[in-house]
Every structure is written in structure tokens, then in C-alpha cells.
Design a protein around this motif. Structure first.
Motif, mmCIF file in Angstrom:
data_model
loop_
_atom_site.group_PDB
_atom_site.id
_atom_site.type_symbol
_atom_site.label_atom_id
_atom_site.label_comp_id
_atom_site.label_asym_id
_atom_site.label_seq_id
_atom_site.Cartn_x
_atom_site.Cartn_y
_atom_site.Cartn_z
ATOM 1 N N ASN A 1 46.177 41.485 81.306
ATOM 2 C CA ASN A 1 45.272 40.584 80.744
ATOM 3 C C ASN A 1 43.738 40.926 81.016
ATOM 4 O O ASN A 1 43.045 40.215 81.167
ATOM 5 N N TRP B 1 44.043 39.795 75.739
ATOM 6 C CA TRP B 1 44.816 39.074 74.842
ATOM 7 C C TRP B 1 43.867 37.955 74.353
ATOM 8 O O TRP B 1 44.338 37.455 73.117
ATOM 9 N N VAL C 1 53.404 35.504 74.314
ATOM 10 C CA VAL C 1 52.150 35.046 74.825
ATOM 11 C C VAL C 1 52.302 33.513 75.317
ATOM 12 O O VAL C 1 52.413 32.514 74.400
#
Length: 224
Positions: free
Chosen positions: A154, A159, A213
Motif C-alpha cells: 500500500n 489502495w 481489502v
């Protein structure tokens, strides 16, 4: 197949994969809550495998369609290549055909690096999934067949920006818009030792193939 395959007659074959990512039906037009923050992102793609033993501690597997047992470098990128469903120059509604020797994939695809492993070898172990309970203790919640199961980077809140900045916008409203916006993933294999490597078939059609996620958001009291 994905990886580096060495044949005594034909030599080295490097297999890369480009694939689309399509959200679950329940995802579209999501509401993420106040000040959402990504905690982790996991990619899971099962290998083809066969059960060899079941005992009190779990299940043992043997991997199918695995060739070679030496490490390779595996990198996973966000793709910039748009995979069309249909051929735009066809007079009929014909599906778009892509060929394995299409060099445009390498030229146009690599973008954000999401994973890198310079010693990748497929693992035949059962995967135990754990989650933290209300008391902060890790508890087993699931067991998976052997899979490519990795945590994606990330970097620079990749994200968070990909998802949260598009809340309420067309990019997250339907499958067509999403695949144009987030065109998928590119799996790049590279040899790390001359004449050695491994190649394995990934079970992309499996319902267990997914990106998960995990994120938090602020409640009414400001806690996450």
C-alpha cells in the motif's frame, strides 16, 4: 501458467499473466464511512492441488501442474493495459483475441508495484486464516487450499486513493467503469538462476480467487 520453465530441448520459457479484476456484486457504489483507512490487502489465487492426507492437525496437499522447484523473481503490478471484451474492428460482435507473444503487455502494463519476491517458490501447505477477536486474540476463522496468498503493498496509500477517493463517483458504480479505471494486475516472472526455475498453473476460475481489502473507519465516538 506463471513462472519460468526450463526444458532440456526447447530451453527457457517465461510465462507472465495479465488479468482483470472485477468487484463482487455487493461492492458497487460503496459507502466507506468516515475517514476510512486501509489496514491490509491480500491477494489469494488457489493452485491446482490434490489431497494426500487428512489428520487431526489438518489436510496435506500435493500441487498439480507444478514444474521445477527452484526460486524465481515474482513481481505483481497494477496493469495499465485495457483488456477489451469485444473486437472493435469486427463487423460482428466477436470476442477480442489476445496472443501470448503480444509485446504490448510488457511495454504498456507495469505501473504501481504491489508485490515483489525474489525467491518465490509455490508452497503446498494448507493456509490457516486468522482474525483478531474482541479481546485482541488471534483466532482461526478459515482454512484454504494451497494458494498464492500474499499481502499487497500500500505504498503511498495506493489502495486508499484507488478506492476511497472514488466514493460516490462513476468509477465504482458498475463493472465496466471499474475495469476501465482499475484495469487489473500484471504478474511478471523472471529467472534468478540460469537454467533453473519453476512454473505453476493458477486456478483463476476458482471462487476463492480474490483480493480482500481490510480497512477501518471512524465511528460516532471517533474510535476505529
Amino acid at each position: 501458467f506463471m513462472g519460468v520453465y526450463i526444458d532440456d530441448i526447447y530451453g527457457e520459457t517465461v510465462s507472465n499473466i495479465i488479468t482483470q479484476v472485477v468487484p463482487a456484486n455487493s461492492f458497487y457504489s460503496p459507502v466507506f464511512g468516515d475517514n476510512p483507512k486501509v489496514e491490509s490487502v491480500y491477494l489469494t489465487i488457489p493452485y491446482y492441488s490434490t489431497v494426500t492426507e487428512v489428520n487431526q492437525t489438518g489436510t496435506k496437499y500435493a500441487l498439480d501442474s507444478l514444474y521445477g522447484e527452484n526460486p524465481i523473481k515474482l513481481s505483481i503490478y497494477r496493469s495499465n493495459y485495457y483488456l477489451r471484451d469485444y473486437n472493435p474492428i469486427s463487423q460482428d460482435v466477436d470476442p477480442q483475441i489476445y496472443y501470448t507473444n503480444n509485446n504490448e503487455f510488457d511495454i504498456n502494463t507495469p505501473a504501481d508495484l504491489l508485490y515483489e519476491n525474489t525467491g518465490f517458490i509455490p508452497d503446498d501447505s494448507e493456509i490457516i486464516v486468522e482474525e483478531e477477536d474482541e479481546d485482541g486474540v488471534m483466532q482461526e476463522v478459515n482454512r484454504l487450499k494451497p494458494s498464492l496468498n500474499v499481502e499487497l503493498l500500500n505504498t503511498n496509500d495506493f489502495w486508499d486513493h484507488l478506492l476511497f477517493t472514488k466514493e460516490g463517483k462513476p468509477e465504482l458504480s458498475n463493472a465496466n467503469n471499474f475495469t476501465e479505471y482499475f484495469r487489473g494486475l500484471y504478474f511478471k516472472s523472471e529467472s534468478t538462476m540460469a537454467g533453473l526455475g519453476n512454473s505453476i498453473m493458477l486456478n483463476f476460475p476458482s471462487s476463492a480467487a480474490n483480493i480482500t481489502v481490510n480497512y477501518t473507519y471512524e465511528g460516532e465516538n471517533g474510535e476505529r
